[in-house]
Design a protein around this motif. Structure first.
Motif, PDB file in Angstrom:
ATOM      1  N   SER A  39      91.508  37.562  17.707  1.00  9.53           N
ATOM      2  CA  SER A  39      91.857  37.189  16.337  1.00  9.53           C
ATOM      3  C   SER A  39      92.217  38.392  15.483  1.00  9.53           C
ATOM      4  CB  SER A  39      90.696  36.429  15.682  1.00  9.53           C
ATOM      5  OG  SER A  39      89.537  37.246  15.631  1.00  9.53           O
ATOM      6  N   LEU A  40      91.884  39.599  15.952  1.00  9.22           N
ATOM      7  CA  LEU A  40      92.165  40.800  15.181  1.00  9.22           C
ATOM      8  C   LEU A  40      93.435  41.510  15.630  1.00  9.22           C
ATOM      9  CD1 LEU A  40      88.583  42.303  14.781  1.00  9.22           C
ATOM     10  CD2 LEU A  40      89.792  40.694  13.321  1.00  9.22           C
ATOM     11  N   LEU A  41      94.145  40.915  16.592  1.00  6.58           N
ATOM     12  CA  LEU A  41      95.397  41.496  17.078  1.00  6.58           C
ATOM     13  C   LEU A  41      96.570  40.664  16.585  1.00  6.58           C
ATOM     14  CD1 LEU A  41      97.023  43.458  18.872  1.00  6.58           C
ATOM     15  CD2 LEU A  41      96.593  41.914  20.786  1.00  6.58           C
ATOM     16  N   TRP A  42      97.485  41.307  15.854  1.00  4.93           N
ATOM     17  CA  TRP A  42      98.695  40.660  15.368  1.00  4.93           C
ATOM     18  C   TRP A  42      99.895  41.324  16.005  1.00  4.93           C
ATOM     19  CZ3 TRP A  42     102.813  43.018  13.013  1.00  4.93           C
ATOM     20  CH2 TRP A  42     103.789  42.185  12.447  1.00  4.93           C
ATOM     21  N   SER A  43     100.888  40.530  16.376  1.00  4.97           N
ATOM     22  CA  SER A  43     102.105  41.126  16.923  1.00  4.97           C
ATOM     23  C   SER A  43     103.308  40.258  16.591  1.00  4.97           C
ATOM     24  CB  SER A  43     101.994  41.304  18.445  1.00  4.97           C
ATOM     25  OG  SER A  43     101.895  40.050  19.092  1.00  4.97           O
ATOM     26  N   ARG A  44     104.451  40.889  16.572  1.00  7.62           N
ATOM     27  CA  ARG A  44     105.724  40.179  16.357  1.00  7.62           C
ATOM     28  C   ARG A  44     106.670  40.623  17.454  1.00  7.62           C
ATOM     29  NH1 ARG A  44     108.705  37.449  12.571  1.00  7.62           N
ATOM     30  NH2 ARG A  44     106.882  37.315  11.218  1.00  7.62           N
ATOM     31  N   ALA A  57     103.109  45.612  16.546  1.00 11.73           N
ATOM     32  CA  ALA A  57     101.759  45.158  16.874  1.00 11.73           C
ATOM     33  C   ALA A  57     100.742  45.943  16.068  1.00 11.73           C
ATOM     34  CB  ALA A  57     101.472  45.314  18.369  1.00 11.73           C
ATOM     35  N   VAL A  58      99.703  45.242  15.606  1.00 14.87           N
ATOM     36  CA  VAL A  58      98.638  45.854  14.811  1.00 14.87           C
ATOM     37  C   VAL A  58      97.313  45.252  15.254  1.00 14.87           C
ATOM     38  CG1 VAL A  58      97.749  46.288  12.486  1.00 14.87           C
ATOM     39  CG2 VAL A  58     100.216  46.012  12.841  1.00 14.87           C
ATOM     40  N   VAL A  59      96.293  46.099  15.385  1.00 16.41           N
ATOM     41  CA  VAL A  59      94.950  45.595  15.687  1.00 16.41           C
ATOM     42  C   VAL A  59      93.983  46.130  14.634  1.00 16.41           C
ATOM     43  CG1 VAL A  59      94.366  47.496  17.264  1.00 16.41           C
ATOM     44  CG2 VAL A  59      93.181  45.306  17.467  1.00 16.41           C
ATOM     45  N   GLN A  60      93.099  45.256  14.166  1.00 16.51           N
ATOM     46  CA  GLN A  60      92.160  45.608  13.105  1.00 16.51           C
ATOM     47  C   GLN A  60      90.807  45.990  13.690  1.00 16.51           C
ATOM     48  OE1 GLN A  60      91.694  42.575  10.154  1.00 16.51           O
ATOM     49  NE2 GLN A  60      90.118  43.672   9.001  1.00 16.51           N
ATOM     50  N   LYS A 253      85.573  40.176  21.471  1.00 16.69           N
ATOM     51  CA  LYS A 253      84.563  39.321  20.845  1.00 16.69           C
ATOM     52  C   LYS A 253      83.775  40.045  19.760  1.00 16.69           C
ATOM     53  CE  LYS A 253      84.064  36.852  25.225  1.00 16.69           C
ATOM     54  NZ  LYS A 253      83.171  36.592  26.392  1.00 16.69           N
ATOM     55  N   VAL A 254      84.006  41.363  19.634  1.00 10.22           N
ATOM     56  CA  VAL A 254      83.288  42.149  18.630  1.00 10.22           C
ATOM     57  C   VAL A 254      83.943  41.941  17.265  1.00 10.22           C
ATOM     58  CG1 VAL A 254      82.586  44.476  17.929  1.00 10.22           C
ATOM     59  CG2 VAL A 254      82.647  43.859  20.365  1.00 10.22           C
ATOM     60  N   ASP A 255      83.141  41.664  16.250  1.00 14.70           N
ATOM     61  CA  ASP A 255      83.662  41.371  14.911  1.00 14.70           C
ATOM     62  C   ASP A 255      84.259  42.610  14.258  1.00 14.70           C
ATOM     63  OD1 ASP A 255      82.894  38.721  15.097  1.00 14.70           O
ATOM     64  OD2 ASP A 255      80.936  39.071  14.151  1.00 14.70           O
ATOM     65  N   ARG A 256      85.153  42.390  13.317  1.00 12.50           N
ATOM     66  CA  ARG A 256      85.702  43.491  12.531  1.00 12.50           C
ATOM     67  C   ARG A 256      84.565  44.147  11.753  1.00 12.50           C
ATOM     68  NH1 ARG A 256      89.115  39.795   8.243  1.00 12.50           N
ATOM     69  NH2 ARG A 256      87.341  38.707   7.335  1.00 12.50           N
ATOM     70  N   GLY A 257      84.722  45.390  11.462  1.00  7.86           N
ATOM     71  CA  GLY A 257      83.638  46.148  10.848  1.00  7.86           C
ATOM     72  C   GLY A 257      82.772  46.774  11.915  1.00  7.86           C
ATOM     73  N   VAL A 258      82.174  45.927  12.757  1.00  3.91           N
ATOM     74  CA  VAL A 258      81.399  46.437  13.899  1.00  3.91           C
ATOM     75  C   VAL A 258      82.335  47.082  14.910  1.00  3.91           C
ATOM     76  CG1 VAL A 258      79.825  45.824  15.778  1.00  3.91           C
ATOM     77  CG2 VAL A 258      79.638  44.668  13.571  1.00  3.91           C
ATOM     78  N   ARG A 259      83.521  46.512  15.058  1.00  2.92           N
ATOM     79  CA  ARG A 259      84.463  47.041  16.038  1.00  2.92           C
ATOM     80  C   ARG A 259      84.930  48.452  15.666  1.00  2.92           C
ATOM     81  NH1 ARG A 259      89.890  44.016  18.272  1.00  2.92           N
ATOM     82  NH2 ARG A 259      88.451  42.341  18.768  1.00  2.92           N
TER      83      ARG A 259
END
Length: 315
Positions: A39-44, A57-60, A253-259
């Motif tokens: 869910s934290l990976l976006w791509s076009r 592509a961007v990953v948070q 599966k690791v949440d943003r912030g923790v990742r």
């Protein structure tokens, strides 16, 4: 950091034809899509620009993503910007909102795009952000500790311009004689691990004994760490997972912030340059794509149409 913008360390310009040896069909396809979504990976995937196609592509990793990025396409030009924010997203967001517009304004006034025009756009963007900081620091003091790297590429009239501040990196690939991909780094990294950068920072801030700090074995500024696009991002994430003896699926599966303890926000933009399109008039949509926000709108590149037509009539 934004305070370096007036002293931009590198702007290179070279004929695009030198690098136009590669098309998307010569790159391996990315068939390694896992069943577990991230869910934290976006791509076009592939979109058109004046001289070929691009992917994004961007990953948070952070709780609030600090990377901002954009691709602006026009009839005869392409602009790519990656802004790696640190300390918060404010500076990177400001650059994304203003740098391209400043470039278009200066280009219209001077009738062209050049190294000096790009420098002027950087400088105007820095001045604008510093004005914002002065106005806001009373109610939002932490904005004074926010900064951003800035990596820009512009293709204009068959010329590639690249400007960089910070430790983002532009790399260009072409097919060698044996059909192997040859990579060339176009920009010089600027970070506190380099002695010359540390000395420059100390000379610019003589009253701040903590302008550069060794923290956990790494030099940091003020103690703060400084199609194909999707495949490169996933490769980086796999490396991050292996360092922690994890699988990529576990990392997802690791949440943003923790990742953020596993990897940083990461942005990759890949521009394919099609040799056959150079020197030819091709229709490309005028659009502005913003990374991760997944926003697409009209681009202000149409400002340059009159400039390009006037230039052609005088040649």
């Amino acid at each position: 950091m934004l305070s370096w913008l007036k002293r931009i360390a590198m702007a290179c310009w070279r004929p695009v034809r030198r690098y136009a040896r590669m098309s998307k069909d010569e790159i391996l396809n990315d068939d390694d899509d896992s069943a577990t979504p991230d869910s934290l990976l976006w791509s076009r995937d592939l979109e058109k620009h004046s001289f070929g196609e691009f992917s994004f592509a961007v990953v948070q990793a952070n709780e609030v993503i600090e990377d901002h990025s954009q691709v602006e396409t026009g009839r005869d030009a392409t602009f790519i910007g990656v802004y790696d924010g640190h300390g918060g997203p404010d500076a990177a967001r400001f650059i994304s909102d203003h740098l391209f517009l400043n470039l278009m304004r200066h280009a219209k006034e001077r009738g062209t795009i050049s190294e000096d025009i790009i420098r002027s756009a950087f400088s105007a963007t820095e001045d604008g952000f510093l004005t914002l900081v002065r106005r806001s620091c009373g109610i939002k003091p932490l904005i004074a500790a926010v900064g951003s790297c800035c990596l820009v590429g512009v293709i204009w009239r068959g010329m590639l311009y690249v400007a960089n501040l910070g430790d983002s990196r532009a790399v260009i690939g072409s097919l060698g004689r044996s059909s192997n991909v040859v990579a060339e780094q176009l920009t010089r990294d600027h970070n506190a691990s380099m002695e010359e950068v540390r000395q420059e920072l100390k000379s610019l801030h003589p009253d701040d004994s903590h302008i550069v700090v060794m923290k956990r074995g790494v030099w940091r500024i003020k103690g703060i760490i400084q199609g194909i696009a999707r495949k490169l991002v996933k490769t980086a994430l796999n490396v991050a997972a292996r360092k922690r003896e994890m699988r990529y699926d576990d990392l997802k599966k690791v949440d943003r912030g923790v990742r953020r303890f596993f990897h940083d926000d990461t942005t990759v933009v890949v521009i394919f340059i099609d040799h056959e399109l150079l020197g030819n008039s091709t229709s490309a949509p005028e659009m502005s794509v913003r990374g991760f926000n997944d926003t697409v709108g009209p681009s202000n590149f149409n400002i340059l149409q009159g400039i390009d037509e006037n230039a052609r009539s005088t040649i």
